[in-house]
Design an enzyme around this catalytic site. Structure first.
Site, PDB file in Angstrom:
ATOM      1  CG  ASN A   9      -6.771 -20.310  31.895  1.00  0.00           C
ATOM      2  OD1 ASN A   9      -6.140 -21.144  32.314  1.00  0.00           O
ATOM      3  ND2 ASN A   9      -6.774 -19.137  30.602  1.00  0.00           N
ATOM      4  CE  LYS A  11      -5.446 -16.800  33.157  1.00  0.00           C
ATOM      5  NZ  LYS A  11      -5.377 -15.236  33.466  1.00  0.00           N
ATOM      6  CG  HIS A  93      -4.025 -17.452  28.086  1.00  0.00           C
ATOM      7  ND1 HIS A  93      -3.189 -16.269  28.422  1.00  0.00           N
ATOM      8  CD2 HIS A  93      -5.779 -17.346  28.689  1.00  0.00           C
ATOM      9  CE1 HIS A  93      -3.369 -15.581  29.156  1.00  0.00           C
ATOM     10  NE2 HIS A  93      -4.805 -16.519  29.279  1.00  0.00           N
ATOM     11  CD  GLU A  95      -2.118 -15.194  31.464  1.00  0.00           C
ATOM     12  OE1 GLU A  95      -1.494 -17.170  31.834  1.00  0.00           O
ATOM     13  OE2 GLU A  95      -2.633 -14.426  31.897  1.00  0.00           O
ATOM     14  CD  GLU A 165      -8.771 -14.969  27.016  1.00  0.00           C
ATOM     15  OE1 GLU A 165      -9.376 -15.359  28.542  1.00  0.00           O
ATOM     16  OE2 GLU A 165      -7.677 -15.581  27.197  1.00  0.00           O
ATOM     17  N   GLY A 171      -7.017 -10.526  33.650  1.00  0.00           N
ATOM     18  CA  GLY A 171      -6.785 -10.690  35.179  1.00  0.00           C
ATOM     19  C   GLY A 171      -6.737  -9.200  35.733  1.00  0.00           C
ATOM     20  CB  SER A 211     -11.926  -9.245  33.894  1.00  0.00           C
ATOM     21  OG  SER A 211     -10.801  -8.370  34.493  1.00  0.00           O
TER      22      SER A 211
HETATM   23  C1  PEP Z   1      -7.852 -15.424  31.033  1.00  0.00           C
HETATM   24  O1  PEP Z   1      -7.114 -16.017  31.687  1.00  0.00           O
HETATM   25  O2  PEP Z   1      -7.861 -16.278  29.813  1.00  0.00           O
HETATM   26  C2  PEP Z   1      -9.192 -14.470  31.522  1.00  0.00           C
HETATM   27  C3  PEP Z   1      -9.606 -14.133  30.312  1.00  0.00           C
HETATM   28  O3  PEP Z   1      -8.354 -14.854  32.679  1.00  0.00           O
HETATM   29  P1  PEP Z   1      -9.199 -13.307  33.443  1.00  0.00           P
HETATM   30  O4  PEP Z   1     -11.018 -13.957  33.853  1.00  0.00           O
HETATM   31  O5  PEP Z   1      -9.071 -13.791  35.783  1.00  0.00           O
HETATM   32  O6  PEP Z   1      -9.085 -11.965  32.747  1.00  0.00           O
END
Ligand code: PEP
Length: 248
Positions: A9, A11, A93, A95, A165, A171, A211
């Protein structure tokens, strides 16, 4: 057995030139034939990247509108994505839930529109830290799934990819332990098994996100109910993401 997926992803990162360089580089790499590799990229790059990505790399969108068409300035519909040859879209997501008010009912509409236009939704769920600390993370994830997905028929549900997630792991550099991921993935599969039967639940790909890095992907992906990853930061680094695709 569910299929294996390594999804990046991106972003709101990369210029078009950086994105093209990334895909051109990735085209030369290799990973197991049974691993689906996907990059969810910014809207303006979808068609350019789809044109250069080699077969076996899916270029996906990161969102779509909850409206079919009309006066919604700045929005991109599921129909538009489908007409541009896009096959997958991330929905829900954290976000989007946090910053753009994607409620469970808005997400239900987005899921319906995506499926109506034959897009595969990569549907994200997961709890914030305070909910986990209160011990209510299973209840929250269950309601996220119930409110946005449980109206679907078994056939429609069979087309979806789930991504668990935990918000506290996105992040932040803090990853759920393999045991925490497995515990929630098994729970999610059980919730779907109760509603749709064991066979549909067993086929459902459930990705872990939060992460994921080259150094922890193998321990996460080796868990029985973890079918791959949705990867943010580490999907922007060719060597990291390549190693993740080879961690099954
Ligand atoms: C994501 O944006 O779906 C995500 C899991 O980000 P990260 O791997 O940076 O934690």
């Amino acid at each position: 057995m569910a299929r294996k997926i390594a999804a990046g992803n991106w972003k709101m990162n990369f210029t078009l030139q950086q994105a093209e360089t990334f895909i051109n580089d990735f085209n030369k790499e290799s990973w197991p034939a049974d691993v689906e590799v996907m990059f969810a990229v910014p809207f303006p790059y979808l068609m350019a990247l789809k044109a250069i990505a080699r077969p076996g790399i899916t270029i996906a969108a990161q969102n779509c509108s909850d409206h079919e068409e009309g006066a919604y300035t700045g929005e991109v519909s599921a129909a538009m994505l489908a007409s541009a040859g896009i096959s997958h879209v991330i929905l829900g997501h954290s976000e989007r839930r946090m910053y753009y008010q994607d409620s469970t009912t808005v997400l239900k509409d987005k899921v319906d529109l995506a499926l109506a236009h034959e897009l595969v939704p990569v549907f994200c769920c997961g709890e914030p830290l305070e909910v986990r600390n209160e011990g209510k993370h299973f209840d929250l994830v269950r309601s996220q799934l119930q409110e946005s997905l449980f109206h679907l028929t078994g056939e429609a549900l069979g087309k979806i990819v789930i991504a668990y997630e935990p918000v506290w792991a996105i992040g932040t550099g803090v990853t759920a332990s393999p045991e925490q991921a497995q515990e929630m993935h098994a729970y999610i599969r059980e919730v779907f098994a109760e509603a749709y039967g064991v066979s549909i639940a067993q086929q459902l790909p459930i990705l872990y996100g939060g992460s994921v890095k080259a150094s922890n992907a193998q321990s996460l992906f080796s868990q029985a109910d973890v079918n791959g990853g949705l990867v943010g930061g580490a999907s922007l680094i060719t060597s990291e993401f390549l190693q993740i695709t080879n961690s099954f």
